[in-house]
Design a protein around this motif. Sequence first.
Motif, PDB file in Angstrom:
ATOM      1  N   MET A   1      12.670  -0.100   4.554  1.00 54.91           N
ATOM      2  CA  MET A   1      11.867  -0.543   5.691  1.00 54.91           C
ATOM      3  C   MET A   1      11.870  -2.059   5.809  1.00 54.91           C
ATOM      4  O   MET A   1      11.857  -2.603   6.931  1.00 54.91           O
ATOM      5  N   GLU A   2      11.887  -2.756   4.686  1.00 53.56           N
ATOM      6  CA  GLU A   2      11.984  -4.219   4.728  1.00 53.56           C
ATOM      7  C   GLU A   2      13.292  -4.667   5.368  1.00 53.56           C
ATOM      8  O   GLU A   2      13.314  -5.584   6.201  1.00 53.56           O
ATOM      9  N   ARG A   3      14.389  -4.034   4.977  1.00 55.80           N
ATOM     10  CA  ARG A   3      15.695  -4.382   5.544  1.00 55.80           C
ATOM     11  C   ARG A   3      15.754  -4.023   7.035  1.00 55.80           C
ATOM     12  O   ARG A   3      16.277  -4.781   7.856  1.00 55.80           O
ATOM     13  N   TYR A   4      15.242  -2.852   7.351  1.00 54.19           N
ATOM     14  CA  TYR A   4      15.220  -2.412   8.750  1.00 54.19           C
ATOM     15  C   TYR A   4      14.429  -3.401   9.606  1.00 54.19           C
ATOM     16  O   TYR A   4      14.859  -3.792  10.698  1.00 54.19           O
ATOM     17  N   TRP A   5      13.271  -3.806   9.118  1.00 58.11           N
ATOM     18  CA  TRP A   5      12.430  -4.761   9.847  1.00 58.11           C
ATOM     19  C   TRP A   5      13.189  -6.062  10.095  1.00 58.11           C
ATOM     20  O   TRP A   5      13.207  -6.581  11.218  1.00 58.11           O
TER      21      TRP A   5
ATOM     22  N   ASP B   1       0.837  -1.207   0.000  1.00 56.75           N
ATOM     23  CA  ASP B   1       0.000   0.000   0.000  1.00 56.75           C
ATOM     24  C   ASP B   1       0.870   1.255   0.000  1.00 56.75           C
ATOM     25  O   ASP B   1       0.536   2.257  -0.651  1.00 56.75           O
ATOM     26  N   LEU B   2       1.980   1.214   0.736  1.00 58.55           N
ATOM     27  CA  LEU B   2       2.884   2.365   0.772  1.00 58.55           C
ATOM     28  C   LEU B   2       3.444   2.652  -0.620  1.00 58.55           C
ATOM     29  O   LEU B   2       3.515   3.815  -1.041  1.00 58.55           O
ATOM     30  N   ARG B   3       3.831   1.617  -1.336  1.00 55.97           N
ATOM     31  CA  ARG B   3       4.383   1.799  -2.684  1.00 55.97           C
ATOM     32  C   ARG B   3       3.354   2.400  -3.640  1.00 55.97           C
ATOM     33  O   ARG B   3       3.725   3.017  -4.639  1.00 55.97           O
ATOM     34  N   ASP B   4       2.065   2.231  -3.321  1.00 58.44           N
ATOM     35  CA  ASP B   4       0.995   2.702  -4.215  1.00 58.44           C
ATOM     36  C   ASP B   4       0.442   4.071  -3.833  1.00 58.44           C
ATOM     37  O   ASP B   4      -0.536   4.534  -4.438  1.00 58.44           O
ATOM     38  N   VAL B   5       1.029   4.740  -2.845  1.00 56.23           N
ATOM     39  CA  VAL B   5       0.527   6.066  -2.454  1.00 56.23           C
ATOM     40  C   VAL B   5       0.683   7.025  -3.632  1.00 56.23           C
ATOM     41  O   VAL B   5       1.754   7.096  -4.247  1.00 56.23           O
ATOM     42  N   PRO B   6      -0.361   7.779  -3.981  1.00 65.80           N
ATOM     43  CA  PRO B   6      -0.264   8.715  -5.115  1.00 65.80           C
ATOM     44  C   PRO B   6       0.824   9.768  -4.899  1.00 65.80           C
ATOM     45  O   PRO B   6       1.058  10.231  -3.774  1.00 65.80           O
TER      46      PRO B   6
ATOM     47  N   GLY C   1      11.013   7.074  -5.099  1.00 61.98           N
ATOM     48  CA  GLY C   1      11.365   7.292  -3.700  1.00 61.98           C
ATOM     49  C   GLY C   1      10.631   6.356  -2.764  1.00 61.98           C
ATOM     50  O   GLY C   1      11.216   5.855  -1.794  1.00 61.98           O
ATOM     51  N   LEU C   2       9.359   6.097  -3.033  1.00 62.44           N
ATOM     52  CA  LEU C   2       8.597   5.168  -2.196  1.00 62.44           C
ATOM     53  C   LEU C   2       9.132   3.750  -2.330  1.00 62.44           C
ATOM     54  O   LEU C   2       9.134   2.984  -1.362  1.00 62.44           O
ATOM     55  N   GLU C   3       9.576   3.392  -3.529  1.00 63.16           N
ATOM     56  CA  GLU C   3      10.164   2.066  -3.714  1.00 63.16           C
ATOM     57  C   GLU C   3      11.439   1.940  -2.878  1.00 63.16           C
ATOM     58  O   GLU C   3      11.649   0.916  -2.200  1.00 63.16           O
ATOM     59  N   ARG C   4      12.289   2.962  -2.889  1.00 62.80           N
ATOM     60  CA  ARG C   4      13.499   2.932  -2.071  1.00 62.80           C
ATOM     61  C   ARG C   4      13.151   2.868  -0.586  1.00 62.80           C
ATOM     62  O   ARG C   4      13.772   2.126   0.183  1.00 62.80           O
TER      63      ARG C   4
END
Length: 320
Positions: free
Chosen positions: A133-137, A91-96, A125-128
């Motif tokens: 966030m995936e790595r941080y998690w 959902d974050l990647r899809d934010v307008p 930028g959202l993709e980065r």
Amino acid sequence: MLDVAWSVDELARTRLAFSPLWEIVASAGVLRHPGEHALHLPWVKQAAAALDEAGVDVTPLADLVAGRHVPRFLAPAPASPVPELADELADLRDVPARAVRRELERMDPPRPAALTRLHRDPEAGLERLANLMERYWAVALAPAWPRMRALLEGDVLHRSRLLAAGAAQDLFADLAPAVRWTDGGLTDAGRRVHAPGASHGRGLVLAPSVFVWPRVVSRTHAGSQPVLRYPARGLAGLWEAGGTQSPAALRGVLGRSRSILLAALATPADTAGLVRRTGLKAAVVAKHLELLALAGLLTTTPDGMHVRTVAADELVAAGG
């Protein structure tokens, strides 16, 4: 400040949920200002060392949560009671793009270089950001997530029972010192949490959190359900290991081992976790858990987490 016109209809639509995405966001703020979050210092020490060893630079994320305004796209209302992180990141990647730029423009200046890049090209930028966030998690939060999730699920279970018992006003009784249900409405730090006129019909999302402590954070946004994030019950014992103490009065009634186990279950835990917390032998823990369950003082979830019942909570509180 929340903006909710409280009514029976609103309360009927109130739900409980928590969010892995929010815990990423809030924990990044804890790492940035650890001195303001003394309760989490054991986690800070471990997470900072692990992130450094893994070479994970959290600066772009930390910059986003550094100011008074956390962008809305980082803290949406949880869509389900226990959302999966993968779904929240999708959902974050899809934010307008326009929503991203609007939220960045509301942030306190100056804007760091990474946020300028995000503003210039929100899609990339959202993709980065999602990848970071995936790595941080994986490095900082995944090792602690079973313990955190048990705590959050325990809070949801406790308040769900209160709601099922018809004690809706008790949902807010111990959210935080600043939050109270009085005279048919909710107050936040002495301020009335309601809006004049008709209710909006969306209710409220009560969202227990680990890293929101010591604050309570509320968020309203036109067209979406308001969210109130508060410290989960039993948070004080989340990072503790071993040496659990029990009130003397409780030991006199239940005996040493059972009183220690009930005290240790201020946050839900599995059997192995209770062995670590209490220092009791595994066979002793298993035996007394069975007796406590027979007495109606704990329940066990399908995934093996032991949770105190409301009766046990009252017993521990009275004994303490």
